[in-house]
Write a protein that holds these residues in place. Sequence first.
Motif, PDB file in Angstrom:
ATOM      1  N   ARG A 267       0.848  -1.178   0.000  1.00  0.00           N
ATOM      2  CA  ARG A 267       0.000   0.000   0.000  1.00  0.00           C
ATOM      3  C   ARG A 267       0.882   1.226   0.000  1.00  0.00           C
ATOM      4  NH1 ARG A 267      -3.591   2.488   4.307  1.00  0.00           N
ATOM      5  NH2 ARG A 267      -5.192   3.485   3.067  1.00  0.00           N
ATOM      6  N   GLU A 302      -5.279 -11.276  -5.100  1.00  0.00           N
ATOM      7  CA  GLU A 302      -5.769 -12.184  -4.057  1.00  0.00           C
ATOM      8  C   GLU A 302      -5.375 -11.662  -2.675  1.00  0.00           C
ATOM      9  OE1 GLU A 302      -7.038 -15.519  -4.810  1.00  0.00           O
ATOM     10  OE2 GLU A 302      -7.563 -15.477  -2.688  1.00  0.00           O
ATOM     11  N   GLY A 307      -6.683  -9.112   2.409  1.00  0.00           N
ATOM     12  CA  GLY A 307      -6.187  -8.212   3.442  1.00  0.00           C
ATOM     13  C   GLY A 307      -6.922  -6.881   3.425  1.00  0.00           C
ATOM     14  N   TYR A 308      -6.351  -5.923   2.699  1.00  0.00           N
ATOM     15  CA  TYR A 308      -6.913  -4.573   2.683  1.00  0.00           C
ATOM     16  C   TYR A 308      -8.317  -4.543   2.100  1.00  0.00           C
ATOM     17  CZ  TYR A 308      -2.093  -3.109   3.423  1.00  0.00           C
ATOM     18  OH  TYR A 308      -0.857  -2.937   3.928  1.00  0.00           O
ATOM     19  N   ALA A 310     -10.975  -6.069   2.415  1.00  0.00           N
ATOM     20  CA  ALA A 310     -12.154  -6.165   3.268  1.00  0.00           C
ATOM     21  C   ALA A 310     -12.645  -4.787   3.677  1.00  0.00           C
ATOM     22  CB  ALA A 310     -11.819  -6.989   4.503  1.00  0.00           C
ATOM     23  N   ARG A 311     -11.716  -3.850   3.842  1.00  0.00           N
ATOM     24  CA  ARG A 311     -12.102  -2.515   4.258  1.00  0.00           C
ATOM     25  C   ARG A 311     -12.144  -1.539   3.097  1.00  0.00           C
ATOM     26  NH1 ARG A 311     -12.202  -0.416   9.510  1.00  0.00           N
ATOM     27  NH2 ARG A 311     -12.225   1.847   9.507  1.00  0.00           N
TER      28      ARG A 311
END
Lengths: 396, 323
Positions: A267, A302, A307-308, A310-311
């Motif tokens: 990120r 994937e 990870g990120y 979801a938000r």
Amino acid sequence: MQVTRFPARALGLADRMSGFIAHLRLNGMKMGALDAGRALAALSEVDATDANQARQAMCAVLTGDAEDWRRFDELFDAYWFNAGAQRSGTAKNKHARVQSAKPMIWQSSTQAEDKPRSGSEQVTTTPDCGEREGEGVDGKLIATRTPNLSRRDLRELMDEETLKQAETAALALARAFRDRRSRRRKQALRGAALDMRRIQRASLARGGEPLDLYRRARPPRPMRIVALCDVSGSMTVYSRVFLAFLKGLIGSGIEADAYLFHTRLMRVTYALRDHDTLRAAGRLSLMAEGFGGGTDISGSLERFLSGYGARALNGRTVVLILSDGYCSSDPQELGDVLARIRRKARRIVWLNPLKGWKDYQPIAAAMQAAEPYLDAHLPANTLDALAALEPQFQKL
Amino acid sequence: MGSDRLLPVRPDGGGSAPSEPPPGYLGPDEDRILVLTLKDVQKGLAAQGYVADDRLAMALHLAQQLGRPLLLEGPAGVGKTDVAKAVAAWRDTRLIRLQCYEGLDASHAIYEWNYQRQLLAIRASEAQGGVAEAQLFSDEFLLKRPLLEAISETKPPVLLIDEIDRADEEFEAYLLEILSDFQITIPELGTVQARVRPVVILTANGTRDLSDALRRRCLYSFLDYPSRETEQAILRARLPEIEGILARQIIGVVQALRQEDLEKKPGIAEMLDWAAALSGLGVNDLAKSREDVQATLVCLLKTAADYNAAPPEVMDRLIGKVA
């Protein structure tokens, strides 16, 4: 079993520990001023003569995230067990990986980069590069020169003019999104009203007098952009444009999230948000170390999703993927992961630099697998092409 | 809930007052009456049926000895929350749990004044000539939420701050004071200092970046899916009635399923559910009870896509491998 050799000037455990902290810092872990003390305090609570316990204790105290946690063992071995031939194998591999892992985009000319590269290869053959760093042997010089190089390269990559153009393009795109948002906001404003329930609740604190007036308004639901940019070898020539574009997007005032991927995903939103362009470039190149060989689009997506994602993803998110679609992984997997992203996000837009070419056909197997899940597959090989996307985006 | 539970330092005593620890506070070392060793931690957790690997045991050990919070990360269903429960059961102490969610604010996590009771007290005392303000803002009218509760205990409790990455970033910043100094400032009362340091365990799923400031204050451990041996030990500890061959098959299939391309990989809890379901149906050998296996897969696979990804043929292959 193995005796650790230290520079003669190392006085005791505290000195060695601060050396270790410096070693971790050099390898990109965030170490504060208190960490050496904390590590020593932890050691005093365990059986410090047991290497395994010492390793686990320091791991718990010094690491801060999953990434650090996973590579702590290698760094620990490299520093404390560097003298043994037994350990040199792992240390060498690690070193070689870090050195060669620099993505090509951070290099302005491959010729200039070749020299220090081959130099670093030589270093890896010396088994104890970690320990001698403090003494100023080759190992240290190479190790620090390489990140410097990569940093400089990126600064050249993102010169003022390109950045300005890319920002204009990104702003235009952002405006296309903002127009959609403004329609929404109008609707939301109409509903502003007093929140009787909350007023009543708050009035209890005021002896039953409704002094605090709370209102109800429909919350703003801005569109959000999640941009995933491919920075693999095949994208080298376009990455200049795309990085600047991402920077413009992040700075444009809409909710935007940026990621770079290659074989790994990371990120970069915070790094790009830096107002100082050069510093942002510096941070990016520091983060980019550790990227490796081929492209693993589906694997990176994937990882993003589990990870990120979801938000970061919701029903108002537009996912931008900037990639040429050349991918080493199974095209079927790419289709699957895009299908899953599609279920969570509103739109998927693939910006493909190759599509700007005349007579382009999506022949790459990955692109063929991906196409059914895309809302749009648009060309983006130059800044002009990016700027021309605006009307397309308005249609989405 | 007497007022002796709280030892507020009143800020009216000039500048020096808040920095002085309240009487009776012996410093954070007080809770280390018995010095634990690493072995104690592992044994204690094992007695609660929690199988901790070396790294986790070390992190827990240090968290208790150094009095620092422990941040646990890892995929869902690997037992992050259960660690806290096991520690609380082992130390025979209270587990105070704060489940984080978007929009969690101070009045739900730390404290709130009980306005209704305050009003009642005012109305009731109007006949006797009113009530003093100091009385209104006393311990009696304070609603303790989990964080304040954890700090005002006399025996070190286990404070579980679950899924911290679901809370907003502002709340994370609020936690910093509590996690580093173990004190809470209530404007009307002063600063409440912890008498004993709670064992703080934070869990996160990695859906959001946590701030460096928070990570810096915590010890860290990453919990991954367990190895085959660890998982077998877990199954043995939790469901001892399951026989050797079935246990081996269950673990084998679950481990193999995690390698498959699934949206939600089965965690330890799912594995235990499945094992309990199978043993409840009287299954002794997976290969011989294929219908039961297929029917109980709902315990393991929680999305439609995953369920479709494990048709009988795939399960046959997996079971064939481990049989």
